[in-house]
Design a protein around this motif. Structure first.
Motif, PDB file in Angstrom:
ATOM      1  N   SER A  67      54.333  30.583  19.571  1.00  0.00           N
ATOM      2  CA  SER A  67      53.383  29.901  18.687  1.00  0.00           C
ATOM      3  C   SER A  67      52.000  30.512  18.869  1.00  0.00           C
ATOM      4  N   GLN A  68      51.032  30.006  18.122  1.00  0.00           N
ATOM      5  CA  GLN A  68      49.660  30.487  18.259  1.00  0.00           C
ATOM      6  C   GLN A  68      48.944  29.842  19.434  1.00  0.00           C
ATOM      7  N   GLU A  69      49.560  28.855  20.039  1.00  0.00           N
ATOM      8  CA  GLU A  69      48.946  28.167  21.168  1.00  0.00           C
ATOM      9  C   GLU A  69      49.274  28.904  22.465  1.00  0.00           C
ATOM     10  N   VAL A  70      48.273  29.041  23.341  1.00  0.00           N
ATOM     11  CA  VAL A  70      48.525  29.589  24.675  1.00  0.00           C
ATOM     12  C   VAL A  70      48.339  28.504  25.733  1.00  0.00           C
ATOM     13  N   ARG A  71      48.280  27.250  25.250  1.00  0.00           N
ATOM     14  CA  ARG A  71      48.044  26.154  26.193  1.00  0.00           C
ATOM     15  C   ARG A  71      49.236  25.922  27.110  1.00  0.00           C
ATOM     16  N   GLU A  72      50.405  26.453  26.724  1.00  0.00           N
ATOM     17  CA  GLU A  72      51.574  26.286  27.584  1.00  0.00           C
ATOM     18  C   GLU A  72      51.369  26.959  28.931  1.00  0.00           C
ATOM     19  N   LEU A  73      50.410  27.910  28.999  1.00  0.00           N
ATOM     20  CA  LEU A  73      50.124  28.572  30.272  1.00  0.00           C
ATOM     21  C   LEU A  73      49.135  27.778  31.119  1.00  0.00           C
ATOM     22  N   GLU A  74      48.539  26.723  30.558  1.00  0.00           N
ATOM     23  CA  GLU A  74      47.559  25.946  31.313  1.00  0.00           C
ATOM     24  C   GLU A  74      48.183  25.319  32.539  1.00  0.00           C
ATOM     25  N   GLN A  75      49.456  24.911  32.430  1.00  0.00           N
ATOM     26  CA  GLN A  75      50.118  24.314  33.580  1.00  0.00           C
ATOM     27  C   GLN A  75      50.390  25.337  34.678  1.00  0.00           C
ATOM     28  N   LEU A  76      50.250  26.639  34.344  1.00  0.00           N
ATOM     29  CA  LEU A  76      50.442  27.704  35.338  1.00  0.00           C
ATOM     30  C   LEU A  76      49.118  28.297  35.794  1.00  0.00           C
ATOM     31  N   ALA A  77      47.995  27.647  35.420  1.00  0.00           N
ATOM     32  CA  ALA A  77      46.673  28.230  35.677  1.00  0.00           C
ATOM     33  C   ALA A  77      46.444  28.525  37.155  1.00  0.00           C
ATOM     34  N   GLY A  78      47.003  27.701  38.027  1.00  0.00           N
ATOM     35  CA  GLY A  78      46.790  27.898  39.450  1.00  0.00           C
ATOM     36  C   GLY A  78      47.793  28.811  40.114  1.00  0.00           C
ATOM     37  N   ARG A  79      48.709  29.387  39.336  1.00  0.00           N
ATOM     38  CA  ARG A  79      49.729  30.279  39.883  1.00  0.00           C
ATOM     39  C   ARG A  79      49.390  31.726  39.565  1.00  0.00           C
ATOM     40  N   ARG A  80      49.969  32.627  40.296  1.00  0.00           N
ATOM     41  CA  ARG A  80      49.704  34.048  40.105  1.00  0.00           C
ATOM     42  C   ARG A  80      50.642  34.614  39.031  1.00  0.00           C
ATOM     43  N   VAL A  81      50.246  35.764  38.494  1.00  0.00           N
ATOM     44  CA  VAL A  81      51.021  36.383  37.426  1.00  0.00           C
ATOM     45  C   VAL A  81      52.460  36.604  37.866  1.00  0.00           C
ATOM     46  N   ILE A  82      52.645  37.123  39.058  1.00  0.00           N
ATOM     47  CA  ILE A  82      53.996  37.425  39.518  1.00  0.00           C
ATOM     48  C   ILE A  82      54.823  36.146  39.638  1.00  0.00           C
ATOM     49  N   GLU A  83      54.169  35.048  40.043  1.00  0.00           N
ATOM     50  CA  GLU A  83      54.876  33.771  40.159  1.00  0.00           C
ATOM     51  C   GLU A  83      55.241  33.228  38.779  1.00  0.00           C
ATOM     52  N   ALA A  84      54.359  33.451  37.806  1.00  0.00           N
ATOM     53  CA  ALA A  84      54.652  32.996  36.442  1.00  0.00           C
ATOM     54  C   ALA A  84      55.861  33.727  35.869  1.00  0.00           C
ATOM     55  N   LEU A  85      56.040  34.983  36.236  1.00  0.00           N
ATOM     56  CA  LEU A  85      57.219  35.726  35.796  1.00  0.00           C
ATOM     57  C   LEU A  85      58.458  35.267  36.550  1.00  0.00           C
ATOM     58  N   GLU A  86      58.311  35.053  37.863  1.00  0.00           N
ATOM     59  CA  GLU A  86      59.469  34.635  38.665  1.00  0.00           C
ATOM     60  C   GLU A  86      59.948  33.246  38.281  1.00  0.00           C
ATOM     61  N   ASP A  87      59.068  32.437  37.679  1.00  0.00           N
ATOM     62  CA  ASP A  87      59.512  31.129  37.195  1.00  0.00           C
ATOM     63  C   ASP A  87      60.635  31.277  36.173  1.00  0.00           C
ATOM     64  N   VAL A  88      60.588  32.381  35.416  1.00  0.00           N
ATOM     65  CA  VAL A  88      61.612  32.628  34.399  1.00  0.00           C
ATOM     66  C   VAL A  88      62.800  33.350  35.011  1.00  0.00           C
TER      67      VAL A  88
END
Length: 631
Positions: free
Chosen positions: A366-387
């Protein structure tokens, strides 16, 4: 040709990053320069340096005496209390601007005509308007002022396909003063090709200049790469020879002439550093059967409970097949994003049904990037490993850390907090997380937002070998024609229309519709063929100039005084409703920030936010219709 701006040995450092490094260049009268480069590479900083809006660490930036400079930034600088007339025309008298063909062209192209119909009238206030509408006003003000040096930072943002085509035509044909110059940052490659006489690539604190627009830039860069590859191959051959000679055993090595060792070390030192490639992997897709997603006799209306419901689809049958690659275009407010949400199952049809194949794995950008707000305190590598922690690339299993490097998050960037990423990096992370889930049906809503050209090229390369069904909503003509096999259009009449002639056919249809509305006729007589397999409604587009809701159609001679009074009451009512929605939206945003770690709460708040956005769009459309009658 004279210099408009001279940049002499300029250095600029922001934080710990050297954005410009001993840079010298100039802008000449008559030039139209398109600026490209990676997000965060210094394009906006260079634009501000050209405007002398930021002090440099060293060097000099000079303007000739009397030069006027206008700059479109990505920040909203309009006075919210100003009217449209004040924001765009300043203190110009009506006879002054209405008698100027160039200003009339700007008003027609960006504001919808001399009565500023697209923004609700000259006396409407800027404050309640959407970000896209305010950006149109800011761009219109700049083009009306017509400065000697025009600096535009992503001018095509929030413009639809027809708006981008108009802007390119205006800049190349209407704005032709020989003493003027244009520098624009853009990721829209069609726009770059249509406008630029020179392309600047900003990279590593330096600027590489290429004659022509995007096509010429790509050809010239490919030729430079070919020459560099030949030179590199020759150097590698010498390097291998020298290293083999040096490795012939310790006794022999100690007796080698010192100059031979120095020569080998020099060759080693000249090896270029590893490229910081923004490369997206080709993701595996699960098998799709013959059934993907079908809309059968579907009807979709926004704001059903309101006084002014908006019909998006009316009795439309549309079947998506495996491997379909479809681009969706349409006027603003026609419901392109809403259609994607209906296909994704996020909106309930008011009629008909949505049928989904058993093997479908759907992903929706979607045009919203707010879904990443819940990951704001995590690192990029952790955001990928979540998937996914491991995945297959080139037949080998690689870790998320290795993948992060391949995605352009090199070095310390993969340890950066998601909340600290730039808009482009957040969009890229959002897209990669989506693709890591290995979908076979992909819905992309304006995927070009905040992405640089290098990332877009990589995305297109990924999707070239992607074996799923793809739907793309975008105003980027280059991307639509490059990525999709066919296009369809929404023109606001409840139907989905095939466009065998692509975007050019859509622009012709849109122009005909506008002309029909201007003459009070019925648009759509030259529509394209109906969508393949579609039983969509085929009624003609309704005549323009709808009366206020509940007041009946206006007569050919114009609305009656009673209709005007009712329309003005409707405008006032909607203004109050929009103000209440704005307050609700601020409250929801604040609550999302407070509950950033509560995934379930964020989902509920995001659902409420989408309802607010949908309701606001419906109210804005009703406001425009009523304002047209109210005058």
């Amino acid at each position: 040709m004279a210099n408009v701006v001279s940049v002499e040995r300029v250095t600029l450092t922001l934080g710990t990053t050297k954005v410009l490094d001993d840079l010298s260049l100039g802008v000449l009268t008559g030039e139209r320069i398109g600026m490209v480069g990676r997000n965060g590479g210094g394009k906006t900083s260079l634009l501000r340096v050209l405007a002398r809006a930021v002090p440099v660490d060293s060097g000099r930036v000079t303007h000739p005496s009397g030069l006027t400079v206008g700059m479109l930034t990505q920040q909203d600088t309009l006075d919210p209390a100003a009217t449209v007339r004040e924001a765009v025309l300043g203190d110009r008298a009506e006879h002054e601007w209405a008698g100027d063909a160039r200003i009339r062209d700007v008003v027609d192209g960006l504001l919808g005509g001399l009565d500023a119909g697209a923004v609700g009238g000259w006396e409407s206030v800027v404050g309640p308007m959407s970000g896209g509408e305010r950006r149109r006003l800011a761009l219109a003000r700049l083009l009306v002022d017509d400065p000697d040096l025009l600096l535009l930072d992503e001018p095509t943002n929030h413009l639809d396909v027809e708006g981008v085509a108009w802007l390119a035509d205006h800049l190349t044909r209407r704005r032709t003063r020989p003493d003027s110059a244009l520098v624009t940052i853009t990721h829209d490659r069609w726009f770059l090709d249509a406008v630029a006489t020179t392309t600047w690539e900003v990279q590593g604190g330096q600027v590489n200049a290429f004659d022509g627009g995007y096509a010429a830039y790509v050809l010239a860069k490919a030729e430079r790469a070919r020459i560099a590859a030949v030179t590199e191959e020759r150097r590698n051959n010498l390097l291998r020879k020298e290293l083999a000679w040096l490795r012939r055993g310790p006794p022999a090595r100690t007796s080698k002439p010192r100059f031979r060792i120095d020569a080998a070390n020099a060759l080693i030192e000249e090896e270029p550093p590893a490229r910081d490639d923004v490369e997206l992997m080709r993701f595996a897709t699960t098998r799709l059967g013959k059934d993907v997603i079908d809309l059968e006799r579907a009807s979709l209306t926004l704001g059903v409970a309101s006084d002014t419901p908006r019909e998006i689809l009316r009795d439309v049958t549309w079947r998506l097949a495996p491997g379909d690659r479809i681009g969706i275009v349409g006027v603003n407010g026609a419901g392109k994003s809403t259609l994607l949400r209906a296909i994704a199952g996020e909106l309930t049809l008011v009629g008909g049904r949505r049928k989904v194949g058993k093997t479908v794995r759907l992903a929706f950008l979607s045009q919203e990037v707010r879904e990443l707000e819940q990951l704001a305190g995590r690192r990029v590598i952790e955001a990928l490993e979540d998937v996914r922690q491991f995945t297959q690339l080139g037949g080998k299993e690689i870790s998320a850390s290795q993948l992060a490097q391949r995605l352009g998050f090199t070095g310390a960037r993969q340890q950066t907090l998601v909340g600290s990423l730039s808009g482009g990096e957040r969009r890229r992370l959002q897209l990669v997380r989506l693709l890591l889930d290995e979908p076979n049906v992909l819905l992309l809503d304006e995927p070009t937002n905040d992405l640089d050209i290098e990332t877009l090229t990589s995305l297109e390369d990924v999707l070239d070998g992607w074996a799923g069904t793809l739907l793309v909503v975008s105003h980027d003509r280059y991307l639509l024609e490059r990525m999709c096999d066919r296009q369809v259009a929404l023109l606001g009449d409840g139907a989905i229309r095939d466009l065998p002639g692509g975007v050019e056919q859509y622009l012709a249809l849109w122009s005909e519709q506008q002309a029909s509305r201007a003459s009070g006729g019925v648009a759509g007589s030259a529509r394209g063929g109906s969508t393949g397999g579609s039983g969509g409604a085929s009624g003609a587009t309704s005549a323009a100039g709808s009366a206020a809701p509940g007041s009946g159609a206006a007569s050919a001679a114009g609305p009656t005084s009673a209709q005007v009074r009712e329309a003005r009451k409707e405008v006032a009512r909607i203004d109050r409703a929009l103000a209440r929605l704005a307050t609700r939206e601020e409250t929801v945003h604040r609550q999302m920030a407070e509950h950033a770690t509560d995934h379930q709460a964020v989902l509920e708040l995001n659902r409420e936010l989408r309802e607010i956005v949908d309701e606001r769009e419906t109210l804005e459309l009703a406001w425009l219709e009523a304002a047209e009658v109210a005058g």
